[in-house]
Write a protein that holds these residues in place. Sequence first.
Motif, PDB file in Angstrom:
ATOM      1  N   LEU A 257      -8.095  81.634  35.449  1.00  0.00           N
ATOM      2  CA  LEU A 257      -7.256  80.598  35.212  1.00  0.00           C
ATOM      3  C   LEU A 257      -7.372  79.577  36.591  1.00  0.00           C
ATOM      4  O   LEU A 257      -7.129  80.242  37.556  1.00  0.00           O
ATOM      5  CB  LEU A 257      -5.741  81.240  35.059  1.00  0.00           C
ATOM      6  N   MET A 258      -7.523  78.441  36.264  1.00  0.00           N
ATOM      7  CA  MET A 258      -7.943  77.575  37.548  1.00  0.00           C
ATOM      8  C   MET A 258      -7.078  76.382  37.327  1.00  0.00           C
ATOM      9  O   MET A 258      -7.067  75.683  36.528  1.00  0.00           O
ATOM     10  CB  MET A 258      -9.336  77.030  37.690  1.00  0.00           C
ATOM     11  N   ASP A 259      -5.973  76.284  38.218  1.00  0.00           N
ATOM     12  CA  ASP A 259      -5.020  75.130  38.431  1.00  0.00           C
ATOM     13  C   ASP A 259      -5.461  73.880  39.375  1.00  0.00           C
ATOM     14  O   ASP A 259      -5.167  74.157  40.474  1.00  0.00           O
ATOM     15  CB  ASP A 259      -3.469  75.754  38.662  1.00  0.00           C
ATOM     16  N   GLU A 260      -6.208  73.138  38.724  1.00  0.00           N
ATOM     17  CA  GLU A 260      -6.472  71.763  39.796  1.00  0.00           C
ATOM     18  C   GLU A 260      -7.102  72.542  40.884  1.00  0.00           C
ATOM     19  O   GLU A 260      -7.081  71.875  41.976  1.00  0.00           O
ATOM     20  CB  GLU A 260      -5.465  71.063  40.081  1.00  0.00           C
ATOM     21  N   ALA A 261      -8.023  73.434  40.620  1.00  0.00           N
ATOM     22  CA  ALA A 261      -8.857  74.167  41.838  1.00  0.00           C
ATOM     23  C   ALA A 261      -9.364  73.277  42.551  1.00  0.00           C
ATOM     24  O   ALA A 261      -9.604  73.733  43.795  1.00  0.00           O
ATOM     25  CB  ALA A 261      -9.784  75.198  41.164  1.00  0.00           C
ATOM     26  N   PHE A 262      -9.769  72.166  42.175  1.00  0.00           N
ATOM     27  CA  PHE A 262     -10.652  71.257  43.195  1.00  0.00           C
ATOM     28  C   PHE A 262     -10.111  69.991  43.478  1.00  0.00           C
ATOM     29  O   PHE A 262     -10.662  69.233  44.164  1.00  0.00           O
ATOM     30  CB  PHE A 262     -12.219  70.899  42.334  1.00  0.00           C
ATOM     31  N   SER A 263      -8.819  69.841  43.232  1.00  0.00           N
ATOM     32  CA  SER A 263      -8.219  68.550  43.222  1.00  0.00           C
ATOM     33  C   SER A 263      -7.943  68.134  44.824  1.00  0.00           C
ATOM     34  O   SER A 263      -7.702  67.054  45.142  1.00  0.00           O
ATOM     35  CB  SER A 263      -6.934  68.523  42.507  1.00  0.00           C
ATOM     36  N   ALA A 264      -7.740  69.232  45.548  1.00  0.00           N
ATOM     37  CA  ALA A 264      -7.408  68.927  47.017  1.00  0.00           C
ATOM     38  C   ALA A 264      -8.642  68.733  47.907  1.00  0.00           C
ATOM     39  O   ALA A 264      -8.466  68.871  49.041  1.00  0.00           O
ATOM     40  CB  ALA A 264      -6.531  70.131  47.548  1.00  0.00           C
ATOM     41  N   LEU A 265      -9.902  68.904  47.122  1.00  0.00           N
ATOM     42  CA  LEU A 265     -11.130  68.525  48.051  1.00  0.00           C
ATOM     43  C   LEU A 265     -11.403  67.238  47.861  1.00  0.00           C
ATOM     44  O   LEU A 265     -11.074  66.386  46.978  1.00  0.00           O
ATOM     45  CB  LEU A 265     -12.178  69.385  47.364  1.00  0.00           C
ATOM     46  N   ASP A 266     -12.064  66.803  49.006  1.00  0.00           N
ATOM     47  CA  ASP A 266     -12.437  65.138  48.869  1.00  0.00           C
ATOM     48  C   ASP A 266     -13.765  65.203  47.932  1.00  0.00           C
ATOM     49  O   ASP A 266     -14.576  66.073  47.607  1.00  0.00           O
ATOM     50  CB  ASP A 266     -13.000  64.844  50.325  1.00  0.00           C
ATOM     51  N   PRO A 267     -13.879  64.197  47.798  1.00  0.00           N
ATOM     52  CA  PRO A 267     -14.742  63.974  46.133  1.00  0.00           C
ATOM     53  C   PRO A 267     -16.434  64.431  46.287  1.00  0.00           C
ATOM     54  O   PRO A 267     -16.542  65.094  45.398  1.00  0.00           O
ATOM     55  CB  PRO A 267     -15.095  62.241  46.059  1.00  0.00           C
ATOM     56  N   LEU A 268     -16.991  64.308  47.322  1.00  0.00           N
ATOM     57  CA  LEU A 268     -18.230  64.907  47.599  1.00  0.00           C
ATOM     58  C   LEU A 268     -18.321  66.293  47.560  1.00  0.00           C
ATOM     59  O   LEU A 268     -18.905  66.997  46.324  1.00  0.00           O
ATOM     60  CB  LEU A 268     -18.775  64.623  48.995  1.00  0.00           C
ATOM     61  N   ILE A 269     -17.461  66.946  48.112  1.00  0.00           N
ATOM     62  CA  ILE A 269     -17.226  68.541  48.197  1.00  0.00           C
ATOM     63  C   ILE A 269     -16.892  69.222  46.746  1.00  0.00           C
ATOM     64  O   ILE A 269     -17.356  69.885  46.173  1.00  0.00           O
ATOM     65  CB  ILE A 269     -16.180  68.979  49.259  1.00  0.00           C
ATOM     66  N   ARG A 270     -15.971  68.070  46.266  1.00  0.00           N
ATOM     67  CA  ARG A 270     -15.367  68.372  44.809  1.00  0.00           C
ATOM     68  C   ARG A 270     -16.455  68.391  43.876  1.00  0.00           C
ATOM     69  O   ARG A 270     -16.525  69.408  42.958  1.00  0.00           O
ATOM     70  CB  ARG A 270     -14.472  67.423  44.688  1.00  0.00           C
ATOM     71  N   SER A 271     -17.309  67.609  43.967  1.00  0.00           N
ATOM     72  CA  SER A 271     -18.548  67.435  42.952  1.00  0.00           C
ATOM     73  C   SER A 271     -19.504  68.698  43.153  1.00  0.00           C
ATOM     74  O   SER A 271     -19.894  69.034  42.300  1.00  0.00           O
ATOM     75  CB  SER A 271     -19.243  66.125  43.047  1.00  0.00           C
ATOM     76  N   GLU A 272     -19.715  69.102  44.474  1.00  0.00           N
ATOM     77  CA  GLU A 272     -20.315  70.050  44.764  1.00  0.00           C
ATOM     78  C   GLU A 272     -19.890  71.492  44.171  1.00  0.00           C
ATOM     79  O   GLU A 272     -20.657  72.216  43.507  1.00  0.00           O
ATOM     80  CB  GLU A 272     -20.472  70.206  46.166  1.00  0.00           C
ATOM     81  N   MET A 273     -18.780  71.683  44.196  1.00  0.00           N
ATOM     82  CA  MET A 273     -18.095  72.621  43.913  1.00  0.00           C
ATOM     83  C   MET A 273     -18.013  73.028  42.308  1.00  0.00           C
ATOM     84  O   MET A 273     -18.227  73.794  41.637  1.00  0.00           O
ATOM     85  CB  MET A 273     -16.472  72.725  44.034  1.00  0.00           C
TER      86      MET A 273
END
Lengths: 349, 277
Positions: free
Chosen positions: A141-157
């Motif tokens: 269960l992942m609640d906005e797991a990547f929302s706190a990351l900046d866009p580049l890292i986010r896309s990588e994740m």
Amino acid sequence: MNFDVYEGETFVLMGLSGSGKSTLLRCLNRLIDPSDGHILIDGDDIATMNDKELREARRKKMSMVFQSFALLPHKTVIDNVAFGLEVQGIPKEERYTKAEEAIVKVGLKGHEASKTSQLSGGMQQRVGLARALATDPDILLMDEAFSALDPLIRSEMQDELIALQDKLKKTIVFVSHDLDEALKIGDRIAIMKDGVIAQIGTAEEILTNPADDYVSEFVAGVDRTKILTAENVMKRPEPVVSINSGLTVAMQLMKKHGISSIFVVDPEKTIKGILLIDDAVKAVKEKRTLHDVLITDVPTVAPDEPVKDIIPMVAESQFPLAVVNERNKLLGVIVRGSILGALTIKEED
Amino acid sequence: MVIPEIPIGKVVESGVYWLNDNFGFLMDIFSKFIDFLISGFKDILMFLPPIAFIFVISILVYIVSRRDLKLTIGTAIGFALIESMDLWNLSIETIALVLASALVALVVGIPTGIMAAKNETIFSIVKPVLDFMQTMPSFVYLIPAVIFFGLGNVPGLVATIVFAMPPAIRLTNLGIRQVPVELREVANAFGTTSMQKLIKVELPVALPTIMAGVNQCIMLSLSMVVIAAMIGARGLGYQVLVGIQRVDIAQGFEAGLGIVIIAIVLDRLTQSITPKE
Ligand SMILES: Nc1ncnc2c1ncn2[C@@H]1O[C@H](COP(=O)(O)OP(=O)(O)OP(=O)(O)O)[C@@H](O)[C@H]1O
Ligand SMILES: [Mg+2]
């Protein structure tokens, strides 16, 4: 509302802030008690479990990744990852072995002994992900797991999650308020509004066939060229002319449909080439055959090619694009107009 | 117009006699227990001669403060100064009183704080009591202690325990309530029992705040142990009191200096073992 999440799929809960995504997700492991209804996992109803059964399900069946990472500040990376195993009472050596496997999966090898506060946001969320993976649950269960990351890292994740999921085949329920993210990682997407689900479907289904005004407005801002594929924007391959018919037939067909070129196929509909009207006229005058003027070097694309990649091809080519399957069977035709048409949202229906 | 005299004093007195007659045995047990604690700590602290004690305590400080050299040297010099002022035994007695009262205050206060954080009913009972205790000057605590336990070390310690306990309760409660919701969710989501959640997540996360409570508890113990000299508690406080009564500046000052040294060492020590964020 009523919905199924299939085994091994990534199911995205999507919606504006306050639409009840987190609430719904937290009902699944009963961090929030549902007031009514049933939550079935492998036939067991989470909603009616007693404390002991619920603990067991939380330990073995599912784990959670949090938006703000929620790492335990007093523990090192490996102890954070091993937390779920520690709770299960697994001896230290065994839980470190398993935690180490999870750490390797998320690419954090070498950081086992680090303090979590020393890590960057992206790395902290890898720890969060590893912690969830360490207990080897069926469900993440992942609640906005990547929302706190900046866009580049986010896309990588996101890319890494997709790659991991290809290998692990977990059942993932992912909450997101970012439609691009949902479309990228989700096998299916549920769009929520005011605590209820407005539509469930694949990215294409939702984009091409929004259930109501809310959904169509919601998806209006999406970069459709990334989601739609050749299949979605192609037109029926009509008319085509058989390789066995003559030039005159081809010219008549073109005249009748008001087009300046036509695809030539064999009886199995395998593409043979394209015939331009000017060439055809010249060839008739010079008494040459279809074979002599047939252009065999036609640009083709696969049906799952994203529109984003098709646009430059259409722009360069002076002919329509042929959409073909792996056996070169002509499935459809793409001209400039058909892409434009598909990208503009239909106001009606 | 004469306002009639209400015999409040007499009523309380007879109430206390009644309590003493009926529950005196409980107070005796409590009294013995406190005595045992004080002499226990004293025996441990007196076990080594001053020089050896200073040596051992310096090494201990060095270790628990994670190699704080300034604190270590300061401690050694401070204790050497105490010995040179010929206040060793009195200081040890004071430290024993502080440790005994802080121990009891913490053993009762921290679990109470945990329960208050977990249970709103307990919290709603504890909170007004704490608020009320905070409004009272430290002096007032001496009265009931004397009423029930007479004069000496034991009532002094009882007053000290009661006086020093509120910050331990308050800060433990606060620390646990301040544990971020998401960390609680982590504990729940991974299937902890409530005991596991408390021990593996809540207490460690609340530890810096709880340690601030421990520090305050110890410091309040020291200040109260000194004041408790007025009801017969021994140690440096008594020495200060005598100094005041006899206007003996030298004696009063030396005893006061001893208290300050102990205060600084205890304060720095408890602060240095508090985990940093
Ligand atoms: N089905 C529901 N029934 C009753 N209340 C609900 C329901 N769904 C959501 N709520 C309430 O709506 C509020 C917001 O819900 P929630 O936090 O789940 O939204 P969200 O979609 O996660 O928003 P965000 O994007 O800000 O995280 C909560 O206070 C929750 O109690
Ligand atoms: Mg939310």
